[in-house]
Write an enzyme that holds these catalytic residues in place. Sequence first.
Site, PDB file in Angstrom:
ATOM      1  N   TYR A  99      -3.058  -1.321   9.952  1.00 49.96           N
ATOM      2  CA  TYR A  99      -2.856  -1.434   8.504  1.00 49.96           C
ATOM      3  C   TYR A  99      -1.445  -0.982   8.126  1.00 49.96           C
ATOM      4  O   TYR A  99      -0.751  -1.647   7.353  1.00 49.96           O
ATOM      5  CB  TYR A  99      -3.903  -0.580   7.803  1.00 49.96           C
ATOM      6  CG  TYR A  99      -3.939  -0.701   6.301  1.00 49.96           C
ATOM      7  CD1 TYR A  99      -4.600  -1.753   5.685  1.00 49.96           C
ATOM      8  CD2 TYR A  99      -3.367   0.268   5.486  1.00 49.96           C
ATOM      9  CE1 TYR A  99      -4.670  -1.854   4.305  1.00 49.96           C
ATOM     10  CE2 TYR A  99      -3.429   0.179   4.108  1.00 49.96           C
ATOM     11  CZ  TYR A  99      -4.081  -0.885   3.519  1.00 49.96           C
ATOM     12  OH  TYR A  99      -4.141  -0.983   2.150  1.00 49.96           O
ATOM     13  N   SER A 101       0.861  -1.190   0.000  1.00 48.17           N
ATOM     14  CA  SER A 101       0.000   0.000   0.000  1.00 48.17           C
ATOM     15  C   SER A 101       0.888   1.228   0.000  1.00 48.17           C
ATOM     16  O   SER A 101       2.056   1.169   0.412  1.00 48.17           O
ATOM     17  CB  SER A 101      -0.889  -0.012   1.255  1.00 48.17           C
ATOM     18  OG  SER A 101      -1.550   1.239   1.425  1.00 48.17           O
TER      19      SER A 101
END
Length: 272
Positions: free
Chosen positions: A171, A158
Site C-alpha cells: 500500500y 493516502s
Amino acid sequence: MAGRMDGKVVFITGAARGQGRSHALRLAEEGADIIAVDICEAIPGVTAYEGATEEDLAETVRQVEALDRRIVAEQADVRDLARLKEVASTGVAELGGRLDGIVANAGIDIFNHWQDFTEEEFRTTIDINLVGVWHTVMAAAPTMLEAGNGGSIVLISSANGIKAGPFNVAYNASKFAVTGMAKSFAQEMGKDRIRVNFIHPGPVDTHMGQVLTAFEKLADDNPGIVSMLNTWLPDTFMQPREISNAVLYLLSDESSFTTGLSMAVDAGMSQY
C-alpha cells in the site's frame, strides 16, 4: 454556497460505497452529474473487509437520484483499461457530451508483515492502487483534452503516501507512486488548463478503514511502532465527507489556479 458544481459531470471510481459514494453525493449536492464505477466484487487477498456489491452501487444511484441529479453507474475493474474507456465514453454521451472532473478513488489495502506478503497480494495492490489510477486518467482525461475546456482531476493517495505506515509495504509503495504520477500529470496537463491535485486521507470510517484492527495484532511483536499512528487531533477516524469536501474544492472553480497540490486531510498523522 450551493451550486459550485452546476452543469459539471464527474467520473468517479470506487463509487459503490465509502469515500467514493460520499464524493458522488457531495458533488451531486452541489449540482454535478456523476459517472460512477465500481468492481462490485471481492478482491482475492483482501480479507479484513468484504468487497462492495451490486446492491451497494445501486444504493449510490438511489441516493444521487434522490438529490435530483443524473448518474450513470457501471460495474468495471480499474485494472481493465478497455472497460474503463467504454464506461467513460458511454457515460459522457449519456450525460450531454462533457466531462469536467475525474476522481481516481478506487483502492484496496492489505496489512501484513513485510516477509509474509505474497507476490499475488503485492501485485494486486499495485495493479489496483497505482495502475488502476493511471487507467482512470487514461480512460477519461482524453475527453477533457478533446473538449478544450480544461478540467480538474483528483487522485486519492493516502497519508501513507507522505509517511509510510507499518505492515503496509504494498500500500505504501502504491500511494507514494500515485503522488509522483499526480505531479507528472499536473506538469504536462497544465498547458491545456487541466488541473491535477492529490489528497492524502488519514483513517476514514469506511469498510476499508477496518483494516486498522489487523494492525493491532501485527504490532504485538513490535509495539513501539504503534506511535507512528499518532495524530494531532483527538478523533482518530474521520467521516468520508471530510475527504469529499476537499474533493469538492479541488474540482470546483474555486481552485482554478490550484494544481500539483498535495493536500493532507489526516488530522496531522503524516506530519511527523
